[in-house]
Scaffold this motif. Structure first.
Motif, PDB file in Angstrom:
ATOM      1  N   ALA A 121      39.315  57.821  50.560  1.00  0.00           N
ATOM      2  CA  ALA A 121      39.764  56.705  51.406  1.00  0.00           C
ATOM      3  C   ALA A 121      39.526  55.364  50.715  1.00  0.00           C
ATOM      4  N   PHE A 122      38.344  55.186  50.123  1.00  0.00           N
ATOM      5  CA  PHE A 122      38.035  53.935  49.432  1.00  0.00           C
ATOM      6  C   PHE A 122      38.979  53.738  48.251  1.00  0.00           C
ATOM      7  N   ALA A 123      39.209  54.806  47.479  1.00  0.00           N
ATOM      8  CA  ALA A 123      40.116  54.711  46.320  1.00  0.00           C
ATOM      9  C   ALA A 123      41.541  54.378  46.764  1.00  0.00           C
ATOM     10  N   ALA A 124      41.995  54.973  47.861  1.00  0.00           N
ATOM     11  CA  ALA A 124      43.342  54.666  48.365  1.00  0.00           C
ATOM     12  C   ALA A 124      43.441  53.195  48.753  1.00  0.00           C
ATOM     13  N   GLY A 125      42.418  52.682  49.417  1.00  0.00           N
ATOM     14  CA  GLY A 125      42.413  51.258  49.779  1.00  0.00           C
ATOM     15  C   GLY A 125      42.354  50.374  48.556  1.00  0.00           C
ATOM     16  N   TRP A 126      41.475  50.730  47.613  1.00  0.00           N
ATOM     17  CA  TRP A 126      41.246  49.920  46.408  1.00  0.00           C
ATOM     18  C   TRP A 126      42.488  49.886  45.514  1.00  0.00           C
ATOM     19  N   PHE A 127      43.057  51.051  45.247  1.00  0.00           N
ATOM     20  CA  PHE A 127      44.155  51.119  44.272  1.00  0.00           C
ATOM     21  C   PHE A 127      45.546  50.959  44.884  1.00  0.00           C
ATOM     22  N   MET A 166      40.382  48.156  50.491  1.00  0.00           N
ATOM     23  CA  MET A 166      41.523  47.253  50.308  1.00  0.00           C
ATOM     24  C   MET A 166      41.067  45.797  50.309  1.00  0.00           C
ATOM     25  N   ILE A 167      40.308  45.410  51.309  1.00  0.00           N
ATOM     26  CA  ILE A 167      39.923  43.997  51.418  1.00  0.00           C
ATOM     27  C   ILE A 167      38.920  43.609  50.344  1.00  0.00           C
ATOM     28  N   ARG A 194      38.664  44.758  47.191  1.00  0.00           N
ATOM     29  CA  ARG A 194      39.366  44.500  45.923  1.00  0.00           C
ATOM     30  C   ARG A 194      40.181  43.208  45.990  1.00  0.00           C
ATOM     31  N   TRP A 195      40.878  43.004  47.105  1.00  0.00           N
ATOM     32  CA  TRP A 195      41.706  41.814  47.252  1.00  0.00           C
ATOM     33  C   TRP A 195      40.850  40.556  47.180  1.00  0.00           C
ATOM     34  N   ARG A 196      39.727  40.559  47.887  1.00  0.00           N
ATOM     35  CA  ARG A 196      38.865  39.379  47.906  1.00  0.00           C
ATOM     36  C   ARG A 196      38.164  39.156  46.570  1.00  0.00           C
ATOM     37  N   LEU A 197      37.801  40.212  45.868  1.00  0.00           N
ATOM     38  CA  LEU A 197      37.238  40.045  44.525  1.00  0.00           C
ATOM     39  C   LEU A 197      38.276  39.429  43.591  1.00  0.00           C
ATOM     40  N   PHE A 198      39.521  39.880  43.704  1.00  0.00           N
ATOM     41  CA  PHE A 198      40.620  39.305  42.930  1.00  0.00           C
ATOM     42  C   PHE A 198      40.786  37.821  43.273  1.00  0.00           C
ATOM     43  N   MET A 199      40.770  37.502  44.573  1.00  0.00           N
ATOM     44  CA  MET A 199      40.910  36.110  44.999  1.00  0.00           C
ATOM     45  C   MET A 199      39.776  35.249  44.442  1.00  0.00           C
ATOM     46  N   TYR A 200      38.570  35.776  44.484  1.00  0.00           N
ATOM     47  CA  TYR A 200      37.408  35.042  43.966  1.00  0.00           C
ATOM     48  C   TYR A 200      37.585  34.743  42.474  1.00  0.00           C
ATOM     49  N   LYS A 201      37.999  35.749  41.721  1.00  0.00           N
ATOM     50  CA  LYS A 201      38.213  35.582  40.276  1.00  0.00           C
ATOM     51  C   LYS A 201      39.294  34.538  40.007  1.00  0.00           C
ATOM     52  N   LYS A 202      40.414  34.622  40.720  1.00  0.00           N
ATOM     53  CA  LYS A 202      41.509  33.656  40.549  1.00  0.00           C
ATOM     54  C   LYS A 202      41.070  32.247  40.954  1.00  0.00           C
ATOM     55  N   PHE A 203      40.326  32.154  42.054  1.00  0.00           N
ATOM     56  CA  PHE A 203      39.838  30.863  42.548  1.00  0.00           C
ATOM     57  C   PHE A 203      38.947  30.201  41.497  1.00  0.00           C
ATOM     58  N   LYS A 204      38.017  30.978  40.948  1.00  0.00           N
ATOM     59  CA  LYS A 204      37.119  30.425  39.928  1.00  0.00           C
ATOM     60  C   LYS A 204      37.896  29.990  38.685  1.00  0.00           C
ATOM     61  N   ALA A 205      38.922  30.751  38.315  1.00  0.00           N
ATOM     62  CA  ALA A 205      39.722  30.417  37.129  1.00  0.00           C
ATOM     63  C   ALA A 205      40.505  29.136  37.336  1.00  0.00           C
ATOM     64  N   ILE A 234      33.436  35.625  53.143  1.00  0.00           N
ATOM     65  CA  ILE A 234      33.013  35.996  54.509  1.00  0.00           C
ATOM     66  C   ILE A 234      33.758  37.211  55.083  1.00  0.00           C
ATOM     67  N   PRO A 235      35.075  37.359  54.926  1.00  0.00           N
ATOM     68  CA  PRO A 235      35.727  38.538  55.533  1.00  0.00           C
ATOM     69  C   PRO A 235      35.151  39.893  55.109  1.00  0.00           C
TER      70      PRO A 235
END
Length: 159
Positions: free
Chosen positions: A71-77, A142-143, A145-156, A44-45
């Motif tokens: 800007a997107f790359a700076a947030g993402w990486f 930033m958010i 990438r972080w949330r995609l990471f969280m989703y992947k970890k959550f599913k694992a 949702i965020p």
């Protein structure tokens, strides 16, 4: 209108508003670690934040594509990296919880300080509205990438 947007009072008001929003996010994130994580709470965020792209309907908010990419790359990486590194999950009684990291609050405060400092520098070269656009794109990268990471970890951890 242009004079109002470029006035020091407006810039100060904007900076204080950004700091208050960041503090509220910090409080919400710290409280959230007491409740189980769900896919809905992860997704949702960024979906809610995506509505902010409607700002680009207004011509004064538009920025060149190269600025969007940078800007997107700076947030993402860069800006998502500390959040990704400090986000961990644990299973308690069959439910998944975010582990509270001792450095998480400091990381959020540090990210805020860096963003505010960059904001002040960038604002000297482009309009206040375009600066807002640049930092929205940065925050979205930033958010996301972080949330995609969280989703992947959550599913694992669920399996």
């Amino acid at each position: 209108m242009s004079q109002l947007l470029n006035s020091p009072y407006f810039q100060l008001f904007f900076t204080i508003g950004a700091a208050l929003m960041a503090i509220s996010v910090l409080i919400v994130r710290l409280k959230a670690s007491r409740r189980p994580v769900t896919i809905k709470k992860i997704i949702i965020p960024p979906l809610g934040m995506a509505t902010g792209f409607l700002m680009f309907i207004e011509p004064q908010m538009r920025i060149p594509w190269i600025w969007v990419i940078v800007a997107f790359a700076a947030g993402w990486f860069l800006f998502s990296y500390p959040l990704v590194r400090t986000t961990h999950f644990e299973t308690v009684e069959g439910e998944v919880y975010a582990k509270r990291s001792p450095g998480f609050a400091y990381i959020l405060i540090g990210l805020l300080a860096v963003r505010l400092a960059l904001h002040e520098v960038i604002e000297q070269y482009i309009s206040v509205l375009q600066t807002g656009s640049v930092f929205f794109i940065l925050a979205f990268g930033m958010i996301l990438r972080w949330r995609l990471f969280m989703y992947k970890k959550f599913k694992a951890i669920q399996h």
